[in-house]
Design a protein around this motif. Sequence first.
Motif, mmCIF file in Angstrom:
data_model
loop_
_atom_site.group_PDB
_atom_site.id
_atom_site.type_symbol
_atom_site.label_atom_id
_atom_site.label_comp_id
_atom_site.label_asym_id
_atom_site.label_seq_id
_atom_site.Cartn_x
_atom_site.Cartn_y
_atom_site.Cartn_z
ATOM 1 N N ILE A 19 0.888 -1.107 -0.108
ATOM 2 C CA ILE A 19 -0.067 0.061 0.031
ATOM 3 C C ILE A 19 0.764 1.065 -0.104
ATOM 4 C CG2 ILE A 19 -2.012 1.104 1.179
ATOM 5 C CD1 ILE A 19 -2.671 -1.283 2.602
ATOM 6 N N PHE A 20 0.567 2.029 -1.103
ATOM 7 C CA PHE A 20 1.290 3.327 -0.983
ATOM 8 C C PHE A 20 0.424 4.473 -0.630
ATOM 9 C CE2 PHE A 20 3.455 7.146 -3.005
ATOM 10 C CZ PHE A 20 4.984 6.485 -2.821
ATOM 11 N N LEU A 21 0.903 5.238 0.399
ATOM 12 C CA LEU A 21 -0.006 6.140 0.940
ATOM 13 C C LEU A 21 0.757 7.788 0.584
ATOM 14 C CD1 LEU A 21 -0.595 4.894 4.550
ATOM 15 C CD2 LEU A 21 -2.161 5.053 2.675
ATOM 16 N N ASP A 22 -0.026 8.483 -0.023
ATOM 17 C CA ASP A 22 0.361 9.868 -0.778
ATOM 18 C C ASP A 22 -0.108 11.033 0.187
ATOM 19 O OD1 ASP A 22 1.504 11.689 -2.168
ATOM 20 O OD2 ASP A 22 0.204 11.430 -3.576
ATOM 21 N N PRO A 23 0.351 11.450 1.144
ATOM 22 C CA PRO A 23 -0.072 12.665 1.856
ATOM 23 C C PRO A 23 0.270 13.803 1.007
ATOM 24 C CG PRO A 23 1.490 11.676 3.330
ATOM 25 C CD PRO A 23 1.672 11.008 1.966
ATOM 26 N N TYR A 55 -1.711 -0.799 -4.246
ATOM 27 C CA TYR A 55 -2.927 0.192 -4.382
ATOM 28 C C TYR A 55 -2.073 1.497 -3.822
ATOM 29 C CZ TYR A 55 -7.314 2.165 -4.036
ATOM 30 O OH TYR A 55 -8.508 2.901 -4.124
ATOM 31 N N TYR A 56 -2.836 2.471 -4.385
ATOM 32 C CA TYR A 56 -2.128 3.853 -4.277
ATOM 33 C C TYR A 56 -3.268 4.696 -3.613
ATOM 34 C CZ TYR A 56 0.621 8.236 -5.291
ATOM 35 O OH TYR A 56 0.948 9.382 -5.384
ATOM 36 N N LEU A 57 -3.115 5.343 -2.542
ATOM 37 C CA LEU A 57 -4.167 6.218 -1.937
ATOM 38 C C LEU A 57 -3.467 7.511 -1.727
ATOM 39 C CD1 LEU A 57 -6.943 6.665 -0.862
ATOM 40 C CD2 LEU A 57 -6.101 5.784 1.366
ATOM 41 N N SER A 58 -3.956 8.497 -2.323
ATOM 42 C CA SER A 58 -3.893 10.131 -2.063
ATOM 43 C C SER A 58 -4.455 10.626 -1.217
ATOM 44 C CB SER A 58 -3.452 10.627 -3.434
ATOM 45 O OG SER A 58 -2.779 11.981 -3.461
ATOM 46 N N ILE A 59 -4.151 11.297 -0.278
ATOM 47 C CA ILE A 59 -4.985 12.197 1.004
ATOM 48 C C ILE A 59 -4.950 13.555 0.479
ATOM 49 C CG2 ILE A 59 -5.511 12.037 3.081
ATOM 50 C CD1 ILE A 59 -4.530 9.427 3.596
ATOM 51 N N VAL A 104 -1.656 11.683 -10.210
ATOM 52 C CA VAL A 104 -1.499 10.538 -9.548
ATOM 53 C C VAL A 104 -2.260 9.507 -9.526
ATOM 54 C CG1 VAL A 104 -0.332 11.975 -7.572
ATOM 55 C CG2 VAL A 104 -2.900 11.551 -7.247
ATOM 56 N N LEU A 105 -3.534 9.800 -10.260
ATOM 57 C CA LEU A 105 -4.306 8.732 -10.772
ATOM 58 C C LEU A 105 -4.069 8.254 -12.116
ATOM 59 C CD1 LEU A 105 -7.670 10.457 -9.423
ATOM 60 C CD2 LEU A 105 -6.161 8.616 -8.409
ATOM 61 N N LEU A 136 -7.971 9.104 -4.900
ATOM 62 C CA LEU A 136 -7.831 10.223 -4.114
ATOM 63 C C LEU A 136 -8.924 10.670 -3.351
ATOM 64 C CD1 LEU A 136 -5.544 13.301 -5.700
ATOM 65 C CD2 LEU A 136 -8.153 13.620 -4.580
ATOM 66 N N THR A 137 -8.723 11.041 -2.005
ATOM 67 C CA THR A 137 -9.737 11.441 -1.182
ATOM 68 C C THR A 137 -9.440 13.008 -0.913
ATOM 69 O OG1 THR A 137 -8.650 10.776 0.842
ATOM 70 C CG2 THR A 137 -10.017 9.231 -0.460
#
Length: 230
Positions: A4-8, A74-78, A132-133, A142-143
């Motif tokens: 899991i890649f978390l992107d602040p 999975y990539y999640l950008s916050i 990033v998407l 992205l949230t």
Amino acid sequence: MVKIFLDPGHGGSDPGATGNGLKEKDLNLKIALKVRDILNNEYEGHDIRMSRNSDITKSLSARTDEANAWGANYYLSIHINAGGGTGFESFIYNGNYPGKQETDRLRNIIHDTIMQHVDFQDRGKKEANFHVLRETAMPASLTENGFIDHSNDAQKLKSDAFLNKIARGHAVGLAEALGLQKKEKKTEQPNGEIYYRVITGSFKEKENADKRVQELKNAGFDSFIDIFKG
């Protein structure tokens, strides 16, 4: 092992959106670190990397290149929103690409889970041509967690307890979407020994609970009744 890649979003010389005494870059990092800690403390079967874990400047291409080189699953950008609205929304890439249906399915789980944890207005599940998407080789979302320039949203974002709720929504959503397993709870006794407690059933009628306890005792297992309210 699920990667899991978390992107602040934003960071360093790029503050992102600002308003009501808040900077987006700071909130993004706080939430992402909380998501990381919840997942690592409560779940297993995954590995986490972050685009940043401090207030540094980092380009969009550096973020996606790192995730792609690592082979993230999975990539999640916050992010935090701005522009006069209010509430929560999420995005996936708006192009046509293999795996879009799966990307949308995973995003739906995460989005819905977050909405179960926060009292933001639900602005919907959307698509956009964000770097990033678009440039990630894995499913990505992205949230946008409230509007920093909306007084009510900003008041919530100033509360660490509310940031915890946002983070837990992200963490539980990721866990459900990616099939992570909860860690077993351990009970440590005063002498330092660790025991694993097994629950064999829940009953509305006490006589049924008494019967189960007696069955276990007859089989040689020490057992007891713990009363709780549902």
